[in-house]
Scaffold this motif. Structure first.
Motif, PDB file in Angstrom:
ATOM      1  N   ILE A  61       0.840  -1.200   0.000  1.00 39.95           N
ATOM      2  CA  ILE A  61       0.000   0.000   0.000  1.00 39.95           C
ATOM      3  C   ILE A  61       0.877   1.252   0.000  1.00 39.95           C
ATOM      4  CG2 ILE A  61      -1.803   1.265   1.231  1.00 39.95           C
ATOM      5  CD1 ILE A  61      -2.585  -1.450   2.522  1.00 39.95           C
ATOM      6  N   THR A  62       0.581   2.153  -0.919  1.00 42.24           N
ATOM      7  CA  THR A  62       1.282   3.427  -1.013  1.00 42.24           C
ATOM      8  C   THR A  62       0.282   4.538  -0.743  1.00 42.24           C
ATOM      9  OG1 THR A  62       2.784   2.552  -2.684  1.00 42.24           O
ATOM     10  CG2 THR A  62       2.630   4.941  -2.534  1.00 42.24           C
ATOM     11  N   PHE A  63       0.678   5.475   0.105  1.00 44.06           N
ATOM     12  CA  PHE A  63      -0.179   6.613   0.426  1.00 44.06           C
ATOM     13  C   PHE A  63       0.323   7.831  -0.328  1.00 44.06           C
ATOM     14  CE2 PHE A  63      -0.581   3.703   3.937  1.00 44.06           C
ATOM     15  CZ  PHE A  63      -1.937   3.718   4.204  1.00 44.06           C
ATOM     16  N   GLU A  64      -0.596   8.531  -0.995  1.00 47.74           N
ATOM     17  CA  GLU A  64      -0.240   9.736  -1.739  1.00 47.74           C
ATOM     18  C   GLU A  64      -1.112  10.897  -1.260  1.00 47.74           C
ATOM     19  OE1 GLU A  64      -0.683   8.901  -5.913  1.00 47.74           O
ATOM     20  OE2 GLU A  64       1.209   7.792  -5.965  1.00 47.74           O
ATOM     21  N   ILE A  65      -0.483  12.060  -1.182  1.00 50.08           N
ATOM     22  CA  ILE A  65      -1.200  13.268  -0.779  1.00 50.08           C
ATOM     23  C   ILE A  65      -0.683  14.415  -1.643  1.00 50.08           C
ATOM     24  CG2 ILE A  65       0.451  13.815   1.061  1.00 50.08           C
ATOM     25  CD1 ILE A  65      -1.981  14.767   2.745  1.00 50.08           C
ATOM     26  N   ASP A  66      -1.580  15.288  -2.092  1.00 52.35           N
ATOM     27  CA  ASP A  66      -1.114  16.382  -2.945  1.00 52.35           C
ATOM     28  C   ASP A  66      -0.457  17.478  -2.108  1.00 52.35           C
ATOM     29  OD1 ASP A  66      -3.078  18.194  -1.985  1.00 52.35           O
ATOM     30  OD2 ASP A  66      -4.444  17.786  -3.626  1.00 52.35           O
ATOM     31  N   PHE A  67       0.244  18.364  -2.783  1.00 52.93           N
ATOM     32  CA  PHE A  67       1.005  19.408  -2.089  1.00 52.93           C
ATOM     33  C   PHE A  67       0.131  20.246  -1.171  1.00 52.93           C
ATOM     34  CE2 PHE A  67       3.989  18.658  -5.577  1.00 52.93           C
ATOM     35  CZ  PHE A  67       5.170  18.597  -4.869  1.00 52.93           C
ATOM     36  N   LYS A  68      -1.018  20.670  -1.685  1.00 55.13           N
ATOM     37  CA  LYS A  68      -1.898  21.542  -0.914  1.00 55.13           C
ATOM     38  C   LYS A  68      -2.340  20.846   0.371  1.00 55.13           C
ATOM     39  CE  LYS A  68      -5.774  24.635  -1.642  1.00 55.13           C
ATOM     40  NZ  LYS A  68      -6.742  25.125  -2.614  1.00 55.13           N
ATOM     41  N   GLN A  69      -2.764  19.585   0.265  1.00 58.07           N
ATOM     42  CA  GLN A  69      -3.197  18.818   1.430  1.00 58.07           C
ATOM     43  C   GLN A  69      -2.030  18.604   2.397  1.00 58.07           C
ATOM     44  OE1 GLN A  69      -6.387  17.339   2.080  1.00 58.07           O
ATOM     45  NE2 GLN A  69      -7.117  18.641   0.438  1.00 58.07           N
ATOM     46  N   ALA A  83      11.734  25.816   0.563  1.00 55.60           N
ATOM     47  CA  ALA A  83      12.259  26.329  -0.706  1.00 55.60           C
ATOM     48  C   ALA A  83      13.725  26.719  -0.566  1.00 55.60           C
ATOM     49  CB  ALA A  83      11.428  27.522  -1.174  1.00 55.60           C
ATOM     50  N   GLU A  84      14.056  27.415   0.522  1.00 54.61           N
ATOM     51  CA  GLU A  84      15.454  27.795   0.760  1.00 54.61           C
ATOM     52  C   GLU A  84      16.330  26.571   0.943  1.00 54.61           C
ATOM     53  OE1 GLU A  84      15.408  30.451   4.122  1.00 54.61           O
ATOM     54  OE2 GLU A  84      14.294  31.992   3.026  1.00 54.61           O
ATOM     55  N   LYS A  85      15.809  25.577   1.653  1.00 54.52           N
ATOM     56  CA  LYS A  85      16.563  24.357   1.948  1.00 54.52           C
ATOM     57  C   LYS A  85      16.918  23.595   0.673  1.00 54.52           C
ATOM     58  CE  LYS A  85      17.665  21.339   5.298  1.00 54.52           C
ATOM     59  NZ  LYS A  85      18.716  21.617   6.238  1.00 54.52           N
ATOM     60  N   ILE A  86      16.003  23.581  -0.297  1.00 50.20           N
ATOM     61  CA  ILE A  86      16.241  22.795  -1.516  1.00 50.20           C
ATOM     62  C   ILE A  86      16.691  23.645  -2.704  1.00 50.20           C
ATOM     63  CG2 ILE A  86      14.669  20.952  -0.818  1.00 50.20           C
ATOM     64  CD1 ILE A  86      12.566  22.126  -2.719  1.00 50.20           C
ATOM     65  N   GLY A  87      16.871  24.948  -2.472  1.00 46.98           N
ATOM     66  CA  GLY A  87      17.337  25.824  -3.542  1.00 46.98           C
ATOM     67  C   GLY A  87      16.287  26.082  -4.611  1.00 46.98           C
ATOM     68  N   MET A  88      15.049  26.249  -4.186  1.00 47.47           N
ATOM     69  CA  MET A  88      13.957  26.503  -5.122  1.00 47.47           C
ATOM     70  C   MET A  88      13.390  27.889  -4.840  1.00 47.47           C
ATOM     71  SD  MET A  88      10.414  24.312  -5.611  1.00 47.47           S
ATOM     72  CE  MET A  88      11.209  22.934  -6.412  1.00 47.47           C
ATOM     73  N   ASN A  89      12.881  28.519  -5.854  1.00 44.98           N
ATOM     74  CA  ASN A  89      12.234  29.806  -5.699  1.00 44.98           C
ATOM     75  C   ASN A  89      11.012  29.642  -4.801  1.00 44.98           C
ATOM     76  OD1 ASN A  89      10.050  31.793  -6.523  1.00 44.98           O
ATOM     77  ND2 ASN A  89      11.844  32.693  -7.541  1.00 44.98           N
ATOM     78  N   ALA A  90      10.932  30.439  -3.740  1.00 46.17           N
ATOM     79  CA  ALA A  90       9.844  30.316  -2.760  1.00 46.17           C
ATOM     80  C   ALA A  90       8.478  30.595  -3.388  1.00 46.17           C
ATOM     81  CB  ALA A  90      10.089  31.249  -1.576  1.00 46.17           C
ATOM     82  N   THR A  91       8.418  31.529  -4.319  1.00 47.26           N
ATOM     83  CA  THR A  91       7.158  31.843  -4.989  1.00 47.26           C
ATOM     84  C   THR A  91       6.679  30.656  -5.817  1.00 47.26           C
ATOM     85  OG1 THR A  91       7.769  34.180  -5.075  1.00 47.26           O
ATOM     86  CG2 THR A  91       6.012  33.470  -6.556  1.00 47.26           C
ATOM     87  N   LEU A  92       7.607  29.991  -6.488  1.00 48.56           N
ATOM     88  CA  LEU A  92       7.259  28.828  -7.293  1.00 48.56           C
ATOM     89  C   LEU A  92       6.722  27.700  -6.406  1.00 48.56           C
ATOM     90  CD1 LEU A  92       7.183  27.402 -10.032  1.00 48.56           C
ATOM     91  CD2 LEU A  92       9.569  26.712  -9.645  1.00 48.56           C
ATOM     92  N   LEU A  93       7.408  27.429  -5.298  1.00 54.73           N
ATOM     93  CA  LEU A  93       6.935  26.394  -4.386  1.00 54.73           C
ATOM     94  C   LEU A  93       5.565  26.770  -3.834  1.00 54.73           C
ATOM     95  CD1 LEU A  93       7.326  23.718  -2.950  1.00 54.73           C
ATOM     96  CD2 LEU A  93       8.571  24.924  -1.157  1.00 54.73           C
ATOM     97  N   SER A  94       5.361  28.029  -3.551  1.00 54.80           N
ATOM     98  CA  SER A  94       4.076  28.514  -3.059  1.00 54.80           C
ATOM     99  C   SER A  94       2.968  28.259  -4.089  1.00 54.80           C
ATOM    100  CB  SER A  94       4.190  29.997  -2.760  1.00 54.80           C
ATOM    101  OG  SER A  94       3.227  30.395  -1.857  1.00 54.80           O
ATOM    102  N   GLN A  95       3.291  28.411  -5.354  1.00 50.89           N
ATOM    103  CA  GLN A  95       2.310  28.146  -6.414  1.00 50.89           C
ATOM    104  C   GLN A  95       1.990  26.652  -6.493  1.00 50.89           C
ATOM    105  OE1 GLN A  95       4.417  30.020  -9.654  1.00 50.89           O
ATOM    106  NE2 GLN A  95       3.253  31.918  -9.436  1.00 50.89           N
ATOM    107  N   TYR A  96       2.983  25.804  -6.266  1.00 43.58           N
ATOM    108  CA  TYR A  96       2.731  24.356  -6.223  1.00 43.58           C
ATOM    109  C   TYR A  96       1.812  24.021  -5.053  1.00 43.58           C
ATOM    110  CZ  TYR A  96       6.819  23.771  -9.343  1.00 43.58           C
ATOM    111  OH  TYR A  96       7.719  23.819 -10.379  1.00 43.58           O
ATOM    112  N   VAL A  97       2.093  24.630  -3.897  1.00 41.16           N
ATOM    113  CA  VAL A  97       1.322  24.367  -2.683  1.00 41.16           C
ATOM    114  C   VAL A  97      -0.132  24.826  -2.854  1.00 41.16           C
ATOM    115  CG1 VAL A  97       1.061  24.990  -0.246  1.00 41.16           C
ATOM    116  CG2 VAL A  97       3.318  24.410  -1.141  1.00 41.16           C
ATOM    117  N   SER A  98      -0.333  25.972  -3.475  1.00 42.70           N
ATOM    118  CA  SER A  98      -1.691  26.499  -3.660  1.00 42.70           C
ATOM    119  C   SER A  98      -2.439  25.803  -4.789  1.00 42.70           C
ATOM    120  CB  SER A  98      -1.646  28.004  -3.934  1.00 42.70           C
ATOM    121  OG  SER A  98      -1.090  28.248  -5.215  1.00 42.70           O
TER     122      SER A  98
END
Length: 131
Positions: A61-69, A83-98
């Protein structure tokens, strides 16, 4: 006794806890917490395949959850910090989360790797008790 192939359970946050369902099998369950949800999922899955005499192992069994959840539940994990930890643009990660943008497979792996790294770091910490 036959063995079943991988079962993917989609996890969602609800007003009373969590729910999980399979798109491939008529398996659905709920729980007030993630550990309870996982235990209930194992039980529901075993019950579903019981008549077919198919053995289901927790590793099937594999459990999957989307970014927003994920970020809705794990509020302690700040998207800007990640975002800072992985070297990603914080705004971009925020868009993935939303949910306004969908990450590529490569970006998803980068984010998941960062989450796992933070989890490993936290699991290695002991808190001092003050008198």
């Amino acid at each position: 006794m036959a063995k079943k192939k991988k079962i993917i359970m989609t996890v969602e946050k609800t007003n009373t806890g969590f729910s999980a369902f399979s798109a491939d099998y008529p398996i659905f369950t709920t729980g007030k917490s993630i550990p309870e949800l996982i235990n209930n999922t194992y039980e529901a899955t075993e019950l579903h395949f019981e008549d077919e005499k198919i053995k289901v192992d927790p590793t099937d069994i594999t459990f999957e959850i989307d970014f927003k959840q994920f970020f809705k539940f794990y509020k302690v994990l700040n998207a800007k910090f990640l975002a800072e930890k992985i070297g990603m643009n914080a705004t971009l990660l925020s868009q993935y989360v939303s949910g306004t943008k969908k990450p590529s497979a490569k970006q998803t792996e980068k984010i998941l790797s960062g989450i796992h790294q933070i989890g490993q770091e936290l699991s290695g910490i002991n808190l001092l008790q003050t008198a």
